[in-house]
Enzyme design. Structure first.
Site, PDB file in Angstrom:
ATOM      1  N   GLU A   1     -13.389 -48.210 -16.660  1.00 28.86           N
ATOM      2  CA  GLU A   1     -14.044 -47.277 -15.734  1.00 28.86           C
ATOM      3  C   GLU A   1     -14.423 -47.992 -14.437  1.00 28.86           C
ATOM      4  OE1 GLU A   1     -17.428 -45.012 -17.254  1.00 28.86           O
ATOM      5  OE2 GLU A   1     -18.182 -44.852 -15.204  1.00 28.86           O
TER       6      GLU A   1
ATOM      7  N   CYS B   1     -24.343 -40.765 -17.459  1.00 26.82           N
ATOM      8  CA  CYS B   1     -24.141 -39.339 -17.745  1.00 26.82           C
ATOM      9  C   CYS B   1     -25.142 -38.811 -18.771  1.00 26.82           C
ATOM     10  CB  CYS B   1     -22.707 -39.109 -18.225  1.00 26.82           C
ATOM     11  SG  CYS B   1     -22.472 -39.645 -19.908  1.00 26.82           S
TER      12      CYS B   1
ATOM     13  N   HIS C   1     -12.545 -45.233 -26.309  1.00 29.06           N
ATOM     14  CA  HIS C   1     -12.669 -46.540 -26.964  1.00 29.06           C
ATOM     15  C   HIS C   1     -13.084 -46.387 -28.422  1.00 29.06           C
ATOM     16  CE1 HIS C   1     -13.260 -48.465 -22.751  1.00 29.06           C
ATOM     17  NE2 HIS C   1     -11.995 -48.441 -23.100  1.00 29.06           N
TER      18      HIS C   1
ATOM     19  N   SER D   1     -17.718 -41.704 -28.278  1.00 21.82           N
ATOM     20  CA  SER D   1     -16.281 -41.642 -28.591  1.00 21.82           C
ATOM     21  C   SER D   1     -16.016 -41.596 -30.096  1.00 21.82           C
ATOM     22  CB  SER D   1     -15.582 -42.866 -27.985  1.00 21.82           C
ATOM     23  OG  SER D   1     -16.293 -44.048 -28.287  1.00 21.82           O
TER      24      SER D   1
HETATM   25  O1  10D Z   1     -16.652 -47.924 -23.249  1.00 22.24           O
HETATM   26  P1  10D Z   1     -17.189 -46.549 -22.928  1.00 22.24           P
HETATM   27  O2  10D Z   1     -18.494 -46.276 -23.510  1.00 22.24           O
HETATM   28  O3  10D Z   1     -17.165 -46.339 -21.433  1.00 22.24           O
HETATM   29  O4  10D Z   1     -16.126 -45.501 -23.466  1.00 22.24           O
HETATM   30  P2  10D Z   1     -15.971 -44.686 -24.825  1.00 22.24           P
HETATM   31  O5  10D Z   1     -14.550 -44.275 -24.847  1.00 22.24           O
HETATM   32  O6  10D Z   1     -16.508 -45.418 -25.961  1.00 22.24           O
HETATM   33  O7  10D Z   1     -16.888 -43.406 -24.621  1.00 22.24           O
HETATM   34  C1  10D Z   1     -16.579 -42.403 -23.707  1.00 22.24           C
HETATM   35  C2  10D Z   1     -16.929 -42.788 -22.340  1.00 22.24           C
HETATM   36  C3  10D Z   1     -16.102 -42.710 -21.297  1.00 22.24           C
HETATM   37  C4  10D Z   1     -14.772 -42.114 -21.333  1.00 22.24           C
HETATM   38  C5  10D Z   1     -16.542 -43.248 -20.010  1.00 22.24           C
HETATM   39  F1  10D Z   1     -17.154 -42.269 -19.345  1.00 22.24           F
HETATM   40 FE1  SF4 Z   2     -18.095 -40.730 -20.367  1.00 22.68          FE
HETATM   41 FE2  SF4 Z   2     -18.550 -38.785 -22.110  1.00 22.68          FE
HETATM   42 FE3  SF4 Z   2     -20.291 -39.263 -20.215  1.00 22.68          FE
HETATM   43 FE4  SF4 Z   2     -17.926 -38.233 -19.604  1.00 22.68          FE
HETATM   44  S1  SF4 Z   2     -19.528 -37.234 -20.770  1.00 22.68           S
HETATM   45  S2  SF4 Z   2     -18.985 -39.825 -18.504  1.00 22.68           S
HETATM   46  S3  SF4 Z   2     -16.622 -39.267 -21.133  1.00 22.68           S
HETATM   47  S4  SF4 Z   2     -19.726 -40.656 -21.898  1.00 22.68           S
END
Ligand code: 10D
Ligand code: SF4
Length: 340
Positions: free
Chosen positions: A135, A203, A50, A276
């Site tokens: 997710e 996480c 994202h 991200s």
């Molecule tokens: O919206 P989000 O925080 O879940 O996703 P983003 O792509 O910003 O960050 C990585 C997180 C993921 C892919 C979900 F684990």
């Molecule tokens: Fe999402 Fe990154 Fe955590 Fe994996 S390590 S669960 S992509 S925030």
């Protein structure tokens, strides 16, 4: 310098860890390697992560982002985003004979497996997370008959279960730790036998970024979180900063979104970025701040991260067949460091 003048020194407190987590790095590199190895176009279901800049940059290089598998030509190559997909999406991709690369973060897959296991044991599964987030759709889709989504502590009173003795909670990976614990506390008041997930679903990267911003927030007149509006973990960082005592906190995609009024009278500005967010966007914000006199940048580090996931299995096989390299240096040595 007297203490009177030193308190007026403009400074930046720069959170560490910030930016790319291991799952994002793996997903973005997967699309880059797929483009390099197979050539454009490579289709990607939903945003790979994202972040506007990442999506725009990959689009320029030949990635085509789609909302659903039926927008992809039969037999074409499709990458599933880091946020994961439900079994129904996998089935629809298979029905179109798509050549898929699964960039789901392994830590999201872990939560999917928990949902499958608890559904098999016929638990009512309370998935703490945000309705509509990809997710959550993917995880809930593993066991739609057993999962109900709980968006916030305030929703706990509306939850009904078949057997209060057989209830488990699991969660989205990118939530506020504190708010989630409050939701769990209220759920447990209603269902004292509520079972915990086998390990943390929020996480390591989400937790580490929240711990770092919490540490610097109380000293900050303003905290700037770099990240996109649809990035759950980035948006959470703004909330966490405010709860931890920042006088104000804002999310921006890049420096041009910073309102000069936010900086008026400020002496300490906190800066962090979501999981991200490429480091180049943080550098862009630091450069703007430097231009406004915030040239003293102090890193506030609360953890170091060295986790790195191997690339998706299908891609590794494809790279091997093409005689291409599946190795990559650690993201820390690839990213431009923010300070000289
Ligand atoms: O919206 P989000 O925080 O879940 O996703 P983003 O792509 O910003 O960050 C990585 C997180 C993921 C892919 C979900 F684990
Ligand atoms: Fe999402 Fe990154 Fe955590 Fe994996 S390590 S669960 S992509 S925030």
């Amino acid at each position: 310098m007297t203490s009177g003048t030193s308190t007026l020194t403009k400074r930046v407190l720069l959170a560490a860890p910030r930016g790319y987590c291991a799952g994002v790095d793996r997903a973005v590199v997967a699309v880059e390697k797929a483009l390099e190895t197979y050539g454009a176009p490579v289709y990607v279901r939903k945003e790979i992560v994202h972040n506007k800049y990442v999506v725009e940059t990959l689009s320029e290089r030949g990635a085509i982002f789609v909302n659903e598998t039926d927008e992809v030509p039969e037999g074409a190559r499709l990458v599933f985003s880091a946020h994961g997909v439900s079994p129904a999406v996998r089935e629809s991709a298979a029905a179109r004979s798509l050549d898929t690369i699964d960039a789901t973060c392994p830590l999201v897959t872990k939560v999917h497996k928990e949902a499958v296991r608890f559904a098999k044991d016929d638990y009512d599964i309370l998935l703490i997370g945000h309705t509509g987030h990809e997710e959550v759709e993917g995880t809930a889709g593993e066991a739609p008959d057993h999962v109900q989504v709980v968006n916030s502590p305030d929703e706990v009173d509306q939850v009904t279960v078949r057997d209060p003795a057989k209830v488990v909670w699991i969660s989205q990976t990118t939530l506020s730790v504190d708010e989630t614990m409050e939701t769990v506390r209220r759920l447990r008041e209603r269902f004292p036998s509520l079972q915990d997930p086998p390990s943390d679903d929020i996480c390591y990267a989400t937790q580490n970024r929240q711990v770092a911003v919490k540490k610097l927030a109380p000293e900050c007149d303003v905290v700037i979180v770099v990240g996109s509006a649809n990035s759950s973990n980035s948006v959470r960082l703004v909330e966490v900063a405010l709860q931890a005592g920042a006088r104000s906190a804002y999310r921006v995609d890049r420096s041009s979104e910073i309102d000069e009024a936010w900086l008026e009278g400020a002496t300490t500005v906190g800066v962090t970025s979501g999981a991200s967010v490429p480091e180049i966007l943080v550098r862009d914000v630091l450069a703007l701040l430097e231009g406004r006199g915030f040239d003293d940048v102090q890193e506030v580090r609360t953890a170091t991260e060295d986790l790195m996931f191997s690339l998706p299995r299908e891609l590794r096989a494809g790279l091997k067949a093409a005689g291409a390299d599946d190795k990559r240096p650690h993201k820390e040595s690839r990213k431009e460091l923010p300070l000289a």
